[in-house]
Design an enzyme around this catalytic site. Structure first.
Site, PDB file in Angstrom:
ATOM      1  N   ASP A  78       0.797  -1.225   0.000  1.00  0.00           N
ATOM      2  CA  ASP A  78       0.000   0.000   0.000  1.00  0.00           C
ATOM      3  C   ASP A  78       0.827   1.272   0.000  1.00  0.00           C
ATOM      4  O   ASP A  78       0.457   2.266  -0.613  1.00  0.00           O
ATOM      5  CB  ASP A  78      -0.941   0.016   1.206  1.00  0.00           C
ATOM      6  CG  ASP A  78      -0.194   0.231   2.519  1.00  0.00           C
ATOM      7  OD1 ASP A  78       0.706  -0.571   2.823  1.00  0.00           O
ATOM      8  OD2 ASP A  78      -0.509   1.194   3.241  1.00  0.00           O
ATOM      9  N   ASP A  81       5.639   0.307   3.249  1.00  0.00           N
ATOM     10  CA  ASP A  81       5.835  -0.919   4.013  1.00  0.00           C
ATOM     11  C   ASP A  81       5.648  -2.129   3.113  1.00  0.00           C
ATOM     12  O   ASP A  81       5.518  -2.009   1.902  1.00  0.00           O
ATOM     13  CB  ASP A  81       4.851  -0.962   5.186  1.00  0.00           C
ATOM     14  CG  ASP A  81       3.434  -0.662   4.708  1.00  0.00           C
ATOM     15  OD1 ASP A  81       2.920  -1.423   3.865  1.00  0.00           O
ATOM     16  OD2 ASP A  81       2.850   0.341   5.149  1.00  0.00           O
ATOM     17  N   TYR A 230      -5.762   1.012   9.059  1.00  0.00           N
ATOM     18  CA  TYR A 230      -6.863   1.333   8.140  1.00  0.00           C
ATOM     19  C   TYR A 230      -8.194   1.026   8.808  1.00  0.00           C
ATOM     20  O   TYR A 230      -8.960   0.177   8.358  1.00  0.00           O
ATOM     21  CB  TYR A 230      -6.714   0.570   6.820  1.00  0.00           C
ATOM     22  CG  TYR A 230      -5.564   1.067   5.970  1.00  0.00           C
ATOM     23  CD1 TYR A 230      -5.695   2.222   5.207  1.00  0.00           C
ATOM     24  CD2 TYR A 230      -4.353   0.395   5.961  1.00  0.00           C
ATOM     25  CE1 TYR A 230      -4.636   2.700   4.439  1.00  0.00           C
ATOM     26  CE2 TYR A 230      -3.288   0.862   5.196  1.00  0.00           C
ATOM     27  CZ  TYR A 230      -3.442   2.013   4.441  1.00  0.00           C
ATOM     28  OH  TYR A 230      -2.385   2.474   3.688  1.00  0.00           O
ATOM     29  N   GLU A 475       6.001   9.670   3.280  1.00  0.00           N
ATOM     30  CA  GLU A 475       5.578   8.342   2.848  1.00  0.00           C
ATOM     31  C   GLU A 475       4.573   8.450   1.705  1.00  0.00           C
ATOM     32  O   GLU A 475       3.614   9.216   1.781  1.00  0.00           O
ATOM     33  CB  GLU A 475       4.955   7.556   3.997  1.00  0.00           C
ATOM     34  CG  GLU A 475       4.629   6.112   3.621  1.00  0.00           C
ATOM     35  CD  GLU A 475       4.181   5.267   4.806  1.00  0.00           C
ATOM     36  OE1 GLU A 475       4.281   4.030   4.709  1.00  0.00           O
ATOM     37  OE2 GLU A 475       3.741   5.843   5.824  1.00  0.00           O
TER      38      GLU A 475
END
Length: 636
Positions: A78, A81, A230, A475
């Site tokens: 995603d 990571d 999430y 990120e």
């Protein structure tokens, strides 16, 4: 990786033929489009194909799903990571598909349609694997807790690869509903180029929506390891409507039309007025899609309910423009600001909705109605463009927040793969904690350029720190880029000139030429028969001219389907009113006119047709052209 965010809630079909494309300048949107698609190749998990263009990546996650007896190899990581989270991955696929459906023709003119479709298929291939039974879906592989303890490139992973699923005893309506939306949206992308695959996607979409609706519950109550990363703050009601909207768009099945009409109030589609749109909160997206159905004459008996959806869609647009009763926050530099952690996800998603809605309004010849006054569609597009330009470098820091675009972009991205030397350059194993000591803490540029990645972006005051440990700002994430594909294609290639409210006819991304077998010697080859369709049956007059033609055909389920386009032009010198059109021998759906008894009339928002102007409607069925004639009209 996304942290839990706070949810903030508050309680056409008319196309002027010959429309010239809009000319955009300032940035190289074509280059940005190419780079934004390339980013997805850096996020791939599984066996990488020979066509892989990001050469510093290698195979990874090759045993995913093995512990549960299901092949879960593939899909996307995603963000920075090495976890595969189902909810943001499905949303990414939905938004990439929506981008292609709206602006695939512009992508084709840029030479990027094939790459965009490849990016979608990499996601849908995995989602199919993750759905091995009608009421079972694997919504996560790996977990954020063990993953965050380590800093390893995906090729070296030693962290947990446990697979987590939802089923009737452990439901996840939000996850299943979003995945149904992704499958349905993607099915339309592949309808012409790969009809068998499109049908497979639709089959999964039907099953997943049934699963979501029948066994209701939040997915993070079943897959609890997702809660820190999430969490489904908005619940599952928005995803049920979102899935139904995409299934209706993909199939024209009246069940999903009625679902939207009958459940709009109960599930919040007509009630929630939103100021954000993203992987968790889908209401603004649902409302925009339903507004398109309404403007395109596809609301059926639910026009009044769909009007309420549209009111909430326009609340969102007005709030983004700063012309509503409750407006979004903006930085001093003019950027939409929602939260410090990965704010740009909301900027790209909101700008995409603004762009498509501006094109819908243009096709319907309408304006946006805001509390501070009406807004022209061109103003909406200009605002979306300003947000994209900010991301690409037109901001107080003169920083591009797309890695690899421009000269001044983030060099220390919070991303395991890009921050550690490529396994192809140095195959020495990078340990779990050693990666932190050697690579994470290294105050230098990433050894691998994460081309096209949209990072989290600046804070509320346009400040940004290019530091690897500044995960809130440096990120990237796949769902930052997905809406940007459509935006960049639109800005690069302009308006395609077709009615955005009609079904889109995507070009084939890679035409395949098959070499014919040579004829036997001494035999003169016979020319291949040419398809000569019979003239479409129409009835015109000197005053009202009707022209009908077949614009596309494809094979699905053993049947050949045809898309016909019909243009009605007022050739008189007077205003045309009370037009009634008779259509017989029609065996499929029709878009662009309203049904009135046994005839068709103007859509509700069109009362007349000025001299020299035209309207277009289309229909699809597996038969020769329908018979179209003008039954009656008045001129004044």
């Amino acid at each position: 990786m996304e942290k839990v965010l706070r949810l903030c809630l508050v309680g056409p079909l008319f196309l002027v033929l010959g429309l010239l494309p809009l000319v955009m300048g300032g940035h190289n949107y074509g280059d940005a489009l190419s780079k934004s698609i390339l980013f997805f190749e850096a996020q791939r998990s599984g066996y990488l194909p020979s066509s892989q263009r990001i050469k510093w990546r290698g195979h990874s996650g090759l045993n995913d799903g093995k512990s549960v007896g299901v092949n879960l190899v593939g899909g996307y990581y995603d963000a920075g990571d090495n976890v595969k989270f189902g909810l943001p991955m499905a949303f990414t696929v939905t938004m990439m598909s929506w981008s292609v459906l709206e602006y695939g023709n512009q992508m084709a003119s840029s030479g990027e349609l094939g790459h965009a479709i490849d990016a979608i298929k990499w996601g849908t291939d995995y989602l199919i694997k993750a759905h091995p039974e009608p009421h079972v879906f694997y919504g996560e592989v790996g977990d954020g807790n063990t993953d965050h303890y380590c800093w390893q490139r995906p090729e070296d992973m030693t962290t947990s690869r446990q697979a987590y699923r939802i089923d009737p005893s452990n439901p996840g309506s939000d996850l299943a509903g979003e995945t149904a939306a992704a499958m349905a949206a993607a099915s339309m992308v592949f309808r012409r180029s790969n009809p068998g695959y499109a049908n497979t996607l639709l089959s999964h979409a039907y099953q997943l929506f049934d699963f979501a609706d029948k066994y209701r519950g939040k997915y993070d109550s079943s897959i609890t390891v997702a809660q820190k990363y999430y969490r489904s703050v908005s619940g599952y009601a928005d995803e049920l409507l979102w899935g139904a909207a995409w299934l209706y768009k993909a199939t024209n099945n009246q069940y999903y039309l009625n679902y939207l009409g009958k459940n709009g109030d109960a599930l919040g589609g007509t009630g929630w007025a939103m100021t954000e749109f993203g992987w968790d909160v889908k209401y603004a997206g649902v409302q925009t899609l339903v507004a398109k159905f309404l403007m395109g004459g596809r609301a059926g008996q639910h026009a009044s309910v769909f009007g309420k959806y549209q009111e909430k869609a326009e609340f969102f647009m007005c709030s983004c423009l700063g012309k509503g009763s409750r407006n979004v926050q903006k930085t001093p530099g003019g950027l939409i600001f929602r939260q410090r952690w990965n704010n740009l996800q909301f900027v790209t998603s909101a700008s995409f909705l603004m762009t498509v809605y501006s094109d819908y309004l243009t096709s319907a010849r309408k304006t946006l109605r805001c509390p501070s006054g009406n807004v022209q569609p061109s103003e909406m597009l200009a605002f979306a463009k300003s947000q994209v330009d900010y991301i690409l470098g037109d901001n107080p820091r003169a920083t591009s927040y797309m890695v690899g675009y421009g000269n001044n972009y983030p060099r220390q991205v919070h991303h395991r793969g890009s921050s550690i030397v490529s396994i192809k350059v140095n195959p020495s194993f990078v340990t779990c904690r050693g990666g932190y000591a050697t690579w994470f803490s290294r105050k230098a540029s990433d050894p691998n350029l994460l081309v096209g990645a949209i990072v989290g972006g600046p804070d509320a005051y346009d400040n940004f720190a290019d530091e690897r440990d500044n995960y809130e700002q440096t990120e990237p994430a796949t769902y930052n880029n997905a809406p940007l594909l459509g935006l960049l294609a639109r800005l690069h290639a302009g308006h395609s000139g077709y009615n955005q409210l009609l079904p889109v006819n995507l070009p084939s991304p890679r035409p395949i030429s098959v070499k014919p077998k040579p004829a036997p010697r001494h035999v003169k080859p016979k020319p291949a028969p040419k398809y000569r369709p019979n003239p479409a049956p129409v009835s015109s007059s000197k005053q009202i001219f009707v022209e009908q033609k077949m614009s596309a055909s494809w094979v699905s389920g053993g049947k050949t389907y045809y898309r016909y386009s019909t243009v009605v032009t007022n050739k008189s010198g007077k205003t045309l009113r009370n037009l009634r059109i008779s259509v017989s021998k029609l065996y499929g759906p029709l878009w662009g006119l309203a049904k009135y008894g046994n005839s068709y009339v103007f859509p509700a928002w069109i009362k007349s047709l000025a001299p020299g102007k035209s309207i277009e409607f289309v229909y699809i069925h597996s038969a020769p052209a329908a018979s179209v004639s003008v039954s009656s009209y008045t001129l004044d």
